[in-house]
Every structure is written in structure tokens, then in C-alpha cells.
Design a protein around this motif. Structure first.
Motif, PDB file in Angstrom:
ATOM      1  N   THR A 248      35.162  54.674  43.593  1.00 12.24           N
ATOM      2  CA  THR A 248      33.918  54.143  44.571  1.00 12.24           C
ATOM      3  C   THR A 248      34.411  52.725  45.163  1.00 12.24           C
ATOM      4  O   THR A 248      33.822  52.100  45.789  1.00 12.24           O
ATOM      5  CB  THR A 248      32.854  53.771  43.458  1.00 12.24           C
ATOM      6  OG1 THR A 248      33.383  52.794  42.403  1.00 12.24           O
ATOM      7  CG2 THR A 248      32.261  54.914  42.914  1.00 12.24           C
TER       8      THR A 248
ATOM      9  N   CYS B 272      35.336  60.331  36.329  1.00 16.68           N
ATOM     10  CA  CYS B 272      36.445  59.837  35.811  1.00 16.68           C
ATOM     11  C   CYS B 272      36.588  58.245  35.968  1.00 16.68           C
ATOM     12  O   CYS B 272      36.832  57.654  34.999  1.00 16.68           O
ATOM     13  CB  CYS B 272      37.923  60.573  36.117  1.00 16.68           C
ATOM     14  SG  CYS B 272      39.243  60.121  35.639  1.00 16.68           S
ATOM     15  N   GLU B 273      36.604  57.715  37.281  1.00 17.46           N
ATOM     16  CA  GLU B 273      37.089  56.582  37.474  1.00 17.46           C
ATOM     17  C   GLU B 273      35.952  55.721  36.814  1.00 17.46           C
ATOM     18  O   GLU B 273      36.350  54.763  36.111  1.00 17.46           O
ATOM     19  CB  GLU B 273      36.993  56.197  39.025  1.00 17.46           C
ATOM     20  CG  GLU B 273      37.253  54.893  39.158  1.00 17.46           C
ATOM     21  CD  GLU B 273      36.633  54.459  40.696  1.00 17.46           C
ATOM     22  OE1 GLU B 273      36.888  53.595  41.416  1.00 17.46           O
ATOM     23  OE2 GLU B 273      35.446  55.009  40.907  1.00 17.46           O
TER      24      GLU B 273
ATOM     25  N   HIS C  15      42.247  64.355  44.861  1.00 16.10           N
ATOM     26  CA  HIS C  15      40.821  64.065  44.191  1.00 16.10           C
ATOM     27  C   HIS C  15      40.755  63.952  42.740  1.00 16.10           C
ATOM     28  O   HIS C  15      41.033  64.728  41.974  1.00 16.10           O
ATOM     29  CB  HIS C  15      39.951  65.602  44.498  1.00 16.10           C
ATOM     30  CG  HIS C  15      39.910  65.797  45.937  1.00 16.10           C
ATOM     31  ND1 HIS C  15      38.773  65.618  46.584  1.00 16.10           N
ATOM     32  CD2 HIS C  15      40.920  66.160  46.946  1.00 16.10           C
ATOM     33  CE1 HIS C  15      39.014  65.961  48.147  1.00 16.10           C
ATOM     34  NE2 HIS C  15      40.174  66.470  48.350  1.00 16.10           N
TER      35      HIS C  15
ATOM     36  N   ARG D 282      38.371  63.579  39.251  1.00 13.32           N
ATOM     37  CA  ARG D 282      37.273  64.629  38.882  1.00 13.32           C
ATOM     38  C   ARG D 282      36.066  63.533  38.851  1.00 13.32           C
ATOM     39  O   ARG D 282      36.276  62.238  38.683  1.00 13.32           O
ATOM     40  CB  ARG D 282      37.350  64.804  37.548  1.00 13.32           C
ATOM     41  CG  ARG D 282      38.356  66.157  37.234  1.00 13.32           C
ATOM     42  CD  ARG D 282      38.367  66.645  35.942  1.00 13.32           C
ATOM     43  NE  ARG D 282      38.983  67.748  35.703  1.00 13.32           N
ATOM     44  CZ  ARG D 282      38.421  69.025  35.808  1.00 13.32           C
ATOM     45  NH1 ARG D 282      37.285  69.147  36.066  1.00 13.32           N
ATOM     46  NH2 ARG D 282      39.312  70.356  35.665  1.00 13.32           N
ATOM     47  N   PRO D 283      34.811  63.981  39.266  1.00 18.38           N
ATOM     48  CA  PRO D 283      33.600  63.006  39.353  1.00 18.38           C
ATOM     49  C   PRO D 283      33.461  62.248  38.073  1.00 18.38           C
ATOM     50  O   PRO D 283      33.534  62.858  36.930  1.00 18.38           O
ATOM     51  CB  PRO D 283      32.702  64.008  39.582  1.00 18.38           C
ATOM     52  CG  PRO D 283      33.250  65.183  40.417  1.00 18.38           C
ATOM     53  CD  PRO D 283      34.654  65.214  39.680  1.00 18.38           C
TER      54      PRO D 283
ATOM     55  N   HIS E 180      40.244  60.590  46.727  1.00 22.77           N
ATOM     56  CA  HIS E 180      38.835  60.695  46.661  1.00 22.77           C
ATOM     57  C   HIS E 180      38.333  60.587  45.297  1.00 22.77           C
ATOM     58  O   HIS E 180      39.042  60.966  44.205  1.00 22.77           O
ATOM     59  CB  HIS E 180      38.694  62.336  47.089  1.00 22.77           C
ATOM     60  CG  HIS E 180      38.982  62.419  48.556  1.00 22.77           C
ATOM     61  ND1 HIS E 180      37.873  62.330  49.757  1.00 22.77           N
ATOM     62  CD2 HIS E 180      40.243  62.843  49.095  1.00 22.77           C
ATOM     63  CE1 HIS E 180      38.627  62.618  50.879  1.00 22.77           C
ATOM     64  NE2 HIS E 180      40.008  62.800  50.619  1.00 22.77           N
ATOM     65  N   GLY E 181      37.101  60.252  45.031  1.00 24.60           N
ATOM     66  CA  GLY E 181      36.345  60.366  43.715  1.00 24.60           C
ATOM     67  C   GLY E 181      36.602  58.727  43.272  1.00 24.60           C
ATOM     68  O   GLY E 181      36.274  58.760  42.162  1.00 24.60           O
TER      69      GLY E 181
ATOM     70  N   SER F 250      32.786  67.972  32.337  1.00 20.63           N
ATOM     71  CA  SER F 250      32.543  66.739  33.165  1.00 20.63           C
ATOM     72  C   SER F 250      32.978  65.604  32.535  1.00 20.63           C
ATOM     73  O   SER F 250      32.803  65.591  31.271  1.00 20.63           O
ATOM     74  CB  SER F 250      31.257  66.629  34.105  1.00 20.63           C
ATOM     75  OG  SER F 250      30.348  66.386  33.147  1.00 20.63           O
TER      76      SER F 250
ATOM     77  N   THR G  74      42.479  64.416  37.334  1.00 20.02           N
ATOM     78  CA  THR G  74      42.421  65.034  38.830  1.00 20.02           C
ATOM     79  C   THR G  74      41.870  66.482  38.803  1.00 20.02           C
ATOM     80  O   THR G  74      41.736  66.907  37.977  1.00 20.02           O
ATOM     81  CB  THR G  74      44.018  64.951  39.425  1.00 20.02           C
ATOM     82  OG1 THR G  74      44.739  65.927  38.515  1.00 20.02           O
ATOM     83  CG2 THR G  74      44.598  63.737  39.405  1.00 20.02           C
ATOM     84  N   GLN G  75      41.474  66.754  39.945  1.00 18.83           N
ATOM     85  CA  GLN G  75      40.860  68.168  40.078  1.00 18.83           C
ATOM     86  C   GLN G  75      41.917  69.237  39.991  1.00 18.83           C
ATOM     87  O   GLN G  75      41.613  70.241  39.722  1.00 18.83           O
ATOM     88  CB  GLN G  75      39.861  68.232  41.185  1.00 18.83           C
ATOM     89  CG  GLN G  75      38.542  67.346  41.151  1.00 18.83           C
ATOM     90  CD  GLN G  75      37.681  67.482  42.418  1.00 18.83           C
ATOM     91  OE1 GLN G  75      37.672  68.445  43.040  1.00 18.83           O
ATOM     92  NE2 GLN G  75      36.660  66.596  42.566  1.00 18.83           N
TER      93      GLN G  75
END
Length: 488
Positions: free
Chosen positions: A223, A259-260, A254, A256-257, A220-221, A459, A80-81
């Protein structure tokens, strides 16, 4: 970062934002049930055991014999962010409100669980959600401040003894010294966690499962968000629970970009090496082994249902989407703390040393299960043929990062770097890994000699690239040998 017990990261963000909802002081620890069944699943009443008897990874099922690559990830601040711990009182209040406005067709009697929950509510004629929420948040902020005070005092006391570190010349002694400091820094969190339990600010949270919590969240984050009718279909099976949250009312988390997508990709990959095929043919006959990565979450967060709802389930949905499957039986163990319906937190993973012990236990399980079936063949062909990668972001993760075969630090926690430097631990950027001997470290994993380097990333995309390289080396049976210059 981990919540209350993830102290160092909490302090870092507290200095940056000076407010509670950026990084929490509190990081709970649990050995919660796995994502398949939050009431049973992979939960073990013995917190030192990684897998329950119903888990496919349990020894009697010989699951680890075919699952030798593990990615273990921290939750808060790593996936998570921001730390999610400050959100828990609000989620608890929402869970309480859900049960205070229940409808029971045909005057159906209330369950004991619901009756107990309502009995603990403020004794007004009608439950006042706003008042309850304000009370919980106010008390939690006081507890966060109490933690910050205690942690600052503990840190100041420990840093007055910097000169004593020079006395520890042997590596083992240096590690023992560092472990003692990390353990002392976890004590304020343990103390304040008891105060959280006594305050009842989390009362009702333990009654909510991952389906209910997911209905309260706006994640969030991801798809492949969960569709509304999927939520309703799960909740419709619970006659006593009805959740109706407007979109603007939901709590935001949120990821992290990357991650998923990274976690879903490794769970979708089943590449097979020449060595794997030999073992399959000689030991398992025509039964294919599960040769991709296995994933586990190791966190001091108090609420495993929240980890499942906000991370594990989105990852599994993404995996199903990638593979065009409607269902999958992937099991993702969650090793964390646990909050019950009364708001009492049980610390199964109270801090840094408990996290390290989980990594050590996973390695012991992997080495033990290598003796499955044809002992001599499996031992000779799979000795050292297992790999544990751990990703964390705070000083609470430091001991586990060093215990893993490859330790990766997400972000730039100043407290983590400070402690590492004090004890001579080197941290290099993962993108520069081949300049600092990453390939040599990987090829010497079994030896585990000397203080390992740790690797820092900004990242999940950087981690994904590294994991793809490890996939290729595993497939070519070159993971534990030094790669050629061309392979770099």
C-alpha cells in the motif's frame, strides 16, 4: 514455499501449472545480512549464529531480554503468492546489463567489481542482453527439470517404505523418522544447487543490493510503494551503478493479500502487560522495554537482497506510514542462503532440518537472555514468557512448524499434508482453533509435551486476527493461562 529446497510446494504447483515460473524447484538457504545493512548488518560469517555482533539482538546488547514475542515467516509461497526463485536468473541478467552499460563521468576508472563482472560477459564486441537472458533462462529450466527428476525418484524410494512407519511407536522415534525423510527429500535440492552455482546462471546477482533490485521490481500487494525519487536518491550514491528500467520491463512479485499490513501492524504495536511493567520498574528502572513483536524471515531462498527489497522494505515503509515517521530503526533479520557476485550459492539453510535448528537456536537465545541483569527476578517472572510463531507453506517448513510454539501452514500443500498425516501430525483450520484445543496448547507452551497440532490458514487476515488475540492475552498477562469462554 521455498525455492529450490522447498521441494514439496514446488512439486504441487508444477503439477498444477506445468511451467517453471509458478513455483520453482530451487529454494536457496542463507544467513544473509539484515535489512539495515546488506553488507554488514545482521549477517554472521558463522551460519549457526542468528545475530551478528552489530545486531541489537546480539547477546552483548541484551536485546532479546526485552523482545520475547517473535513472528518468524517463510518467504516464497508464504509471504509471496508464487515462488520467486525462477525470477533470479532474469534479475541476474538485468544486473549484468546494468553494469555493461555503465557511464563513468570524466573517464573514471572502473571498479574491480565491475571489471570482473564485465570480464565474465559473452565476448562479443557489445554485450547482448537478449542473448544472455535467453541463455540463463534456458539453462535454469534444464536445472529445474533435473531437480524434478531427482526429487521424484527420492520421493518414490521413500514412499516404498510406508509400512516401516508403524514400527515407530514412541513419539521421539516417529519424529526422528520424519526428520530423516525430510532430510532425504532435501538432498536433490542441495545437489542441483551446486549445479546452479557451476552453471553461472546467477552470475552478477550477488553484486546487486536491495536498492538496485527494488528498482528492477514491480511489487504488488503493498500500500506504500517506493517512490521513484527515493530509488534514485539511494542509487545516486553508487557512482559505478546506474539503473534505468522502464515500468513494463520490471519483474513482478505479488505479496499475499494482508501480508504487508499484518507484518507492519505487529511491528507498530508496543502494548505493555502488567508483568512487563513490573520487570521494567524492578530491573530497567525508567527505561522502557520494547514489548511488541519482533519479526524475522527464515527462507531457503538464495538471494537475501531480494527478500529485503520485495518484503522487508515495503513492510518497514508501511510501518513508518502508520506511525507517521520518516525513519525507523527496526531490525528484521533475514536467515537464508546467499548468492555471491560470481553466482555461487552458499547454503546456510539447506532445508527442513536447518530451518528447525534456527527456531531451536532462537528459543535457546530467548531462554538464555532471560538471565540478564537481576537473574532471579527475571528468571522467575519471564520463565516461559516468550513466544515463537512460525508461518510456512511447504514440507520444508514442517520440522520448523513443529518446533515453534505455534506453527501455521499457509495454503493447502498436498505434500505437506501427506507427510504430516503419515507421521500422525494433525492439521486443523485456524478459524476452528477453539474447537481443537488451541487455547489449551497456548497455555501449555512451556511444557512442550506431546505432538503439537498445526494450524492451516488461507490468508494473512486469519493470522492477523489470531495475533491480535495473542496481543490482548499478553497485555492482560493471560497468554499462558486458559482463557474464559467469554474471551473467545
Amino acid at each position: 514455499m521455498d525455492s529450490i529446497n522447498g521441494f514439496s510446494n514446488t512439486i504441487d504447483q508444477h503439477r498444477q501449472h506445468q511451467r517453471c515460473n509458478s513455483q520453482s524447484c530451487f529454494a536457496p538457504s542463507t544467513s544473509p545480512p539484515d535489512n539495515k545493512d546488506m553488507n554488514g548488518g545482521n549477517f554472521s560469517s558463522n551460519p549457526t549464529l542468528l545475530f551478528s555482533e552489530s545486531s541489537k539482538y546480539h547477546r552483548r546488547n541484551n536485546g532479546l531480554t526485552r523482545r520475547r514475542r517473535w513472528l518468524v515467516v517463510d518467504f516464497d509461497g508464504t509471504c509471496t503468492q508464487h515462488d520467486t526463485t525462477p525470477l533470479l536468473p532474469k534479475l541476474a541478467a538485468f544486473a549484468a546489463r546494468s553494469r555493461s552499460s555503465l557511464s563513468f563521468p570524466g573517464n573514471k576508472p572502473k571498479s574491480r567489481e565491475v571489471a570482473d563482472c564485465e570480464a565474465a560477459m559473452p565476448k562479443e564486441e557489445e554485450y547482448d542482453h537478449k542473448q544472455d537472458l535467453e541463455r540463463r533462462l534456458s539453462r535454469f529450466q534444464q536445472l529445474e527439470q533435473e531437480f524434478l527428476t531427482r526429487y521424484s525418484h527420492a520421493k518414490a524410494t521413500l514412499t516404498t517404505n510406508d509400512e516401516q512407519i508403524e514400527m515407530y511407536q514412541m513419539e521421539e522415534q516417529r519424529l526422528q523418522s520424519m526428520h530423516a525423510v525430510l532430510d532425504a527429500l532435501d538432498e536433490p535440492s542441495t545437489t542441483v544447487t551446486r549445479m546452479v552455482s557451476e552453471s553461472r546462471v546467477l552470475h552478477g546477482l550477488g553484486h546487486a543490493d536491495s536498492n538496485e533490485l527494488e528498482a528492477m521490481l514491480n511489487i504488488h500487494g503493498v500500500t506504500t510503494p517506493r517512490v521513484e525519487n527515493e530509488v534514485n536518491s539511494h542509487l545516486s550514491n553508487k557512482d559505478e551503478v546506474r539503473i534505468d528500467f522502464e515500468a513494463e520491463e520490471r519483474i513482478e512479485i505479488h505479496l499475499r493479500p494482508g501480508c504487508e499490513s499484518t507484518l507492519a501492524r505487529i511491528l507498530s504495536s508496543h502494548s505493555q502487560s502488567h508483568l512487563d511493567k513490573e520487570i521494567d520498574n524492578e530491573v530497567y528502572g525508567n527505561t522502557p522495554s520494547c514489548l511488541g513483536w519482533s519479526l524475522a524471515v527464515l527462507s531457503i531462498n538464495w538471494c537475501p537482497a531480494l527478500i529485503d527489497a520485495s518484503l522487508v522494505q515495503p513492510v518497514l515503509r508501511k510501518k513508518r506510514s502508520v506511525l507517521h515517521q520518516e525513519q525507523c530503526d527496526t531490525e528484521v533479520p533475514i536467515w537464508s542462503n546467499h548468492v555471491d557476485g560470481e553466482g555461487v550459492v552458499t547454503l546456510h539453510v539447506p532445508g527442513a532440518l536447518a530451518k528447525r535448528e534456527r527456531i531451536m537456536e532462537l528459543r535457546r537465545c530467548l531462554e538464555r537472555d532471560c538471565h540478564y541483569a537481576n537473574q532471579e527476578l527475571v528468571q522467575s517472572m519471564t520463565r516461559s514468557k516468550h513466544l515463537i510463531v512460525y508461518v510456512g507453506d511447504s514440507s520444508t517448513d514442517l520440522a520448523a512448524l513443529l518446533e515453534a510454539d505455534i506453527g501455521i501452514i499457509m495454503g493447502n500443500s498436498s505434500s505437506t499434508r501427506t507427510i504430516a498425516e503419515r507421521w500422525g501430525i494433525q492439521i486443523f483450520a485456524l478459524r476452528d482453533r477453539y474447537e481443537y484445543g488451541f487455547d489449551l496448547e497456548v497455555s501449555n507452551i512451556q511444557a512442550r509435551e506431546g505432538m503439537k497440532n498445526l494450524w492451516q490458514v488461507d490468508s494473512w487476515h486469519e493470522i492477523n486476527v489470531m495475533l491480535e488475540e495473542l496481543d490482548l492475552r499478553w497485555k492482560n498477562n493471560s497468554l499462558f493461562t486458559r482463557p474464559s469462554i467469554e474471551s473467545k
